[in-house]
Design an enzyme around this catalytic site. Structure first.
Site, PDB file in Angstrom:
ATOM      1  N   THR A  28      -4.504  -3.874  -6.558  1.00 58.29           N
ATOM      2  CA  THR A  28      -3.389  -4.711  -6.120  1.00 58.29           C
ATOM      3  C   THR A  28      -2.066  -3.958  -6.165  1.00 58.29           C
ATOM      4  OG1 THR A  28      -2.283  -6.831  -6.492  1.00 58.29           O
ATOM      5  CG2 THR A  28      -2.983  -5.642  -8.433  1.00 58.29           C
ATOM      6  N   THR A  29      -1.996  -2.897  -6.981  1.00 65.79           N
ATOM      7  CA  THR A  29      -0.745  -2.171  -7.155  1.00 65.79           C
ATOM      8  C   THR A  29      -0.376  -1.335  -5.931  1.00 65.79           C
ATOM      9  OG1 THR A  29      -2.058  -0.500  -8.306  1.00 65.79           O
ATOM     10  CG2 THR A  29      -0.821  -2.066  -9.670  1.00 65.79           C
ATOM     11  N   ASN A  30      -1.330  -0.637  -5.370  1.00 62.41           N
ATOM     12  CA  ASN A  30      -1.106   0.209  -4.191  1.00 62.41           C
ATOM     13  C   ASN A  30      -2.145  -0.149  -3.129  1.00 62.41           C
ATOM     14  OD1 ASN A  30       0.848   2.018  -5.693  1.00 62.41           O
ATOM     15  ND2 ASN A  30      -1.009   2.381  -6.876  1.00 62.41           N
ATOM     16  N   GLY A  81      -9.469   6.834 -15.064  1.00 65.20           N
ATOM     17  CA  GLY A  81      -8.988   6.084 -16.206  1.00 65.20           C
ATOM     18  C   GLY A  81      -7.532   5.684 -16.039  1.00 65.20           C
ATOM     19  N   CYS A  91       0.144   4.762 -11.042  1.00 62.45           N
ATOM     20  CA  CYS A  91      -0.285   5.022 -12.418  1.00 62.45           C
ATOM     21  C   CYS A  91       0.264   6.341 -12.947  1.00 62.45           C
ATOM     22  CB  CYS A  91      -1.801   5.011 -12.514  1.00 62.45           C
ATOM     23  SG  CYS A  91      -2.619   6.195 -11.419  1.00 62.45           S
TER      24      CYS A  91
END
Length: 515
Positions: A110-112, A210, A243
């Site tokens: 959902t972030t990118n 991770g 991230c």
């Protein structure tokens, strides 16, 4: 709603497309990839706005940069590289023949969302793989629209029907079934720890990464003004949704005050002890990150925590004393909030960076602003990460947007981060290589393989995947594949083609019966 049996249809259709696409030569693949990258680039601005509107996260102008970097940017970076043709090494007497993985299940976050769809689809097409996109539920609309647009362009450019598909209604049981299905050849997972662990536990090959928790060290030799600008710009970029964004700033005491002043001039707000306590209490409840802050503006976060800042505040800097697991500001925040601590010297700074990564982010990335190559080398050798950005914002540095690392939305963390890859995800990770190895005895003649390739440009469009005549989504089969004599001609291998179609239909029905 996408059901598990319907998802099986998608995988079967993807296998059909993958088998056909695996025979395409470099010229045919290049034409398809170029068309898709150009179309993705052209729609980058629209999808940037739609991603922000749907998710409520990030900055449209910054998502535009990511979308462009993951469309034509990927094409430009790998221009001139060939992932299709055999490679002949006459000295080692080895011929390497690339084989695509087959069906790639691409989990996107959902972030990118759109940039990751772009990135994974283009990498799959570069390597002659079919791809099924499984978006995050909070970004399913923009992700699905982007994937369908790329699919239409790919088919129009000559790719087989079904080469790019998308799950419209993602759900955990559905994605788990797709990951475990034997028709999935490799899972490429970008998302939270739970998603990545599920991918590795699926029983199918998986490429997952991770979490990040990036320490950034600024030492006394750094250009303080430049470091402040780069850190604030990086932390504010898309409201820290990459991230690779800086999480904890570690500054030598001798330059800490000057660095804070310089960051303030760049739009950062340095919090006092009381404001830091209020911010931490709002952002972390019961030891967990309040997801409401993810990708939100710094001024909005401050307001929710009862802290007064100007509307133009870009980053909140929250000082704390010790890098320990109990200090929540030492954890990943995915928001324009930067924890900050000071150290007496670089040796202690390196130890603090190691402590940050022990809390989370092992194998991921770190940054340093310094002019001392010995310090930089010690930092890279001692902090257990696999990419260290120097004198650049880490959001765009470790992701390859402002360095010469491979541009990527999937950051491998290697063995230390419990990942199967240690590099930024690249096309070669989606290939197997068959190796023809000749006798090493020079007396055994190895003929010339120059110019020989088993692949070809299709002489005619690949027939569409056979569909049931009552399939409401795609229209009756006779309308989609006209019979012979209605403008459709078949070559001399018509019997073999018909036999293959029948076999595929039988196989699909057998899979449905199993489920």
């Amino acid at each position: 709603m996408t059901t598990i049996p319907h998802a099986g249809h998608l995988l079967e259709r993807a296998r059909w497309a993958a088998r056909a696409y695996a025979d395409y030569d470099a010229a045919a693949v290049s034409a398809i990839v170029t068309a898709v990258a150009d179309a993705a680039y052209a729609e980058s601005e629209r999808f940037a706005g739609e991603a922000v509107a749907e998710t409520g996260m990030g900055v449209a102008a910054d998502k535009l940069i990511k979308n462009r970097a993951c469309s034509r940017g990927i094409l430009d970076y790998y221009r001139g590289e060939d992932f299709i043709s055999p490679r002949v090494d006459t000295a080692r007497r080895i011929v390497e023949i690339p084989r695509p993985a087959g069906v790639v299940l691409a989990l996107t976050p959902t972030t990118n969302p759109v940039s990751t769809v772009y990135f994974k689809v283009i990498l799959a097409l570069m390597t002659r793989n079919a791809v099924v996109v499984a978006p995050h539920p909070r970004a399913k609309i923009c992700s699905a629209q982007a994937a369908r647009m790329l699919a239409e362009v790919a088919v129009a450019a000559g790719a087989p029907d079904g080469i790019v598909q998308v799950i419209d209604e993602p759900a955990i049981p559905l994605v788990e079934a797709l990951m475990a299905d034997e028709r999935t050849d490799v899972v490429v997972a970008t998302g939270g720890t739970g998603v990545v662990r599920a991918a590795y536990s699926s029983g199918n090959p998986a490429l997952g990464v991770g979490p990040g928790n990036v320490p950034v060290l600024v030492d006394s030799t750094a250009d303080i003004a430049a470091a402040a600008r780069r850190i604030v710009d990086s932390k504010a970029f898309d409201n820290s949704l990459l991230c690779t964004n800086e999480s904890v700033l570690i500054a030598e005491e001798s330059i800490a005050a000057a660095l804070c002043a310089a960051m303030t001039r760049q739009g950062a707000h340095i919090l006092d002890a009381d404001a830091t306590r209020r911010l931490s209490a709002f952002m972390f409840t019961d030891g967990h990150l309040n997801t409401d802050v993810v990708g939100r503006d710094a001024a909005w976060i401050a307001g929710q925590a009862g802290i007064r800042v100007t509307p133009k505040t870009r980053v909140l800097v929250a000082p704390f004393d010790h890098v320990i697991a109990e200090e929540m500001l030492a954890h990943e925040k995915l928001s324009p909030v930067l924890g900050m601590t000071t150290v007496a010297d670089t040796a202690r700074g390196i130890r603090a960076a190691r402590a940050v990564v022990r809390i989370a982010g092992a194998g991921h990335s770190a940054a340093i602003h310094s002019e001392n190559p010995s310090v930089i080398t010690d930092f890279a050798a001692q902090v257990p990460v696999l990419r260290v950005s120097v004198n650049v914002g880490n959001s765009t540095g470790s992701s390859g947007l402002e360095t010469n690392l491979a541009p990527s939305m999937t950051i491998g963390t290697g063995f230390v981060g419990r990942s199967s890859i240690g590099e930024n995800l690249q096309p070669h990770h989606l290939l197997d290589w068959a190796r023809i190895a000749y006798n090493s005895d020079p007396a055994v003649v190895m003929p010339s393989f120059a110019g020989i390739s088993p692949w070809h440009t299709p002489a005619a469009p690949v027939p569409e995947y056979p569909r049931a005549s009552n399939d409401p989504a795609n229209g009756p089969l006779p309308q989609r594949i006209p019979p012979v004599g209605a403008g459709r001609t078949l070559g001399p291998d018509v019997d073999a083609l018909r036999a293959e179609l029948r076999a595929l239909v039988v196989e699909e029905l057998a899979q449905l019966i199993k489920r």
